[in-house]
Scaffold this motif. Sequence first.
Motif, PDB file in Angstrom:
ATOM      1  N   SER A 159       0.838  -1.198   0.000  1.00 21.57           N
ATOM      2  CA  SER A 159       0.000   0.000   0.000  1.00 21.57           C
ATOM      3  C   SER A 159       0.873   1.247   0.000  1.00 21.57           C
ATOM      4  O   SER A 159       2.016   1.215   0.451  1.00 21.57           O
ATOM      5  CB  SER A 159      -0.929   0.025   1.218  1.00 21.57           C
ATOM      6  N   CYS A 160       0.325   2.335  -0.508  1.00 20.90           N
ATOM      7  CA  CYS A 160       1.046   3.607  -0.560  1.00 20.90           C
ATOM      8  C   CYS A 160       0.163   4.717   0.001  1.00 20.90           C
ATOM      9  O   CYS A 160      -1.055   4.728  -0.215  1.00 20.90           O
ATOM     10  CB  CYS A 160       1.440   3.964  -1.989  1.00 20.90           C
ATOM     11  N   THR A 161       0.787   5.642   0.708  1.00 22.52           N
ATOM     12  CA  THR A 161       0.090   6.800   1.254  1.00 22.52           C
ATOM     13  C   THR A 161       0.839   8.058   0.856  1.00 22.52           C
ATOM     14  O   THR A 161       2.055   8.157   1.043  1.00 22.52           O
ATOM     15  CB  THR A 161      -0.006   6.725   2.789  1.00 22.52           C
ATOM     16  N   GLY A 162       0.099   8.996   0.280  1.00 23.88           N
ATOM     17  CA  GLY A 162       0.691  10.268  -0.114  1.00 23.88           C
ATOM     18  C   GLY A 162       0.056  11.415   0.644  1.00 23.88           C
ATOM     19  O   GLY A 162      -1.156  11.430   0.868  1.00 23.88           O
ATOM     20  N   THR A 163       0.870  12.355   1.073  1.00 26.96           N
ATOM     21  CA  THR A 163       0.372  13.548   1.759  1.00 26.96           C
ATOM     22  C   THR A 163       0.936  14.781   1.068  1.00 26.96           C
ATOM     23  O   THR A 163       2.058  14.768   0.559  1.00 26.96           O
ATOM     24  CB  THR A 163       0.786  13.567   3.239  1.00 26.96           C
ATOM     25  N   SER A 164       0.147  15.843   1.042  1.00 23.13           N
ATOM     26  CA  SER A 164       0.609  17.097   0.454  1.00 23.13           C
ATOM     27  C   SER A 164      -0.030  18.257   1.194  1.00 23.13           C
ATOM     28  O   SER A 164      -1.100  18.122   1.797  1.00 23.13           O
ATOM     29  CB  SER A 164       0.260  17.168  -1.036  1.00 23.13           C
ATOM     30  N   GLY A 165       0.641  19.387   1.155  1.00 26.73           N
ATOM     31  CA  GLY A 165       0.126  20.584   1.804  1.00 26.73           C
ATOM     32  C   GLY A 165       0.582  21.827   1.067  1.00 26.73           C
ATOM     33  O   GLY A 165       1.703  21.880   0.557  1.00 26.73           O
ATOM     34  N   THR A 166      -0.294  22.814   0.973  1.00 21.33           N
ATOM     35  CA  THR A 166       0.008  24.056   0.270  1.00 21.33           C
ATOM     36  C   THR A 166      -0.518  25.235   1.070  1.00 21.33           C
ATOM     37  O   THR A 166      -1.616  25.168   1.629  1.00 21.33           O
ATOM     38  CB  THR A 166      -0.637  24.068  -1.132  1.00 21.33           C
TER      39      THR A 166
END
Length: 234
Positions: A159-166
Amino acid sequence: MLKKLFVAAALIAGATLAGTASGNAATAAVSTANVNLRAGPSTAYPAVTVVPAGTPITTFGCVSGYSWCDIAFAGYRGWVAASYIQLVYGGAPVVLTAPVAAAVGIGVVAFNRAYWDQYYTAYPWYGRWAAYPPPRAYGPYPAPRVTSHSRDVTCANGSCTGTSGTTGRYGGSTSQTRTCADGSCSSTRNTEGPYGGSATRTRSCAYGEGCSATRSGVTGGGRTFGGTRSFSRW
């Protein structure tokens, strides 16, 4: 085309360093595309010639704001939009921007009638100076709309988890998390507006079954909204 630009950038790297060492204000660069060389810092001025993509050029300075720059190549002199100029900075080819210009020592220069008289007396439009926009003061380079951005992806055990913030220049922000495993994905995105509004969106998709998305939030004026929809992606 990219190969041509990188080769040209490599060739001008030595010239840039040599110019800096000798105190020469001129900076070696390269054009990133076929672009008109203008008689002034605007598309309203006549084209002197076309600078071919990948051509080595010499940059003498830019108007305040660094939107247009004074350059020379093959005996011609004129102005090109900074977005078409590439130079070597930090060991890599980069497009000319205000921060890059300041770092490599490209200063602010003026455009005026004296410049016009020095370089364009032989051109048929030389006598029409008054017909073109008068030289104007250019404002500071506009601040970016996004002040910070982060992104991270981790994968383990299938499984893969991606996080991002702007974060935006006016204080708004967005964060998102997305996880995928075994043919299905789910994501959640939270947005905070600079004037009090907020929104949340969740979405889940499963292979062969389609997707569902839910959205809810409140505007800066206090009005709430929301909804759910389903759709197929396969």
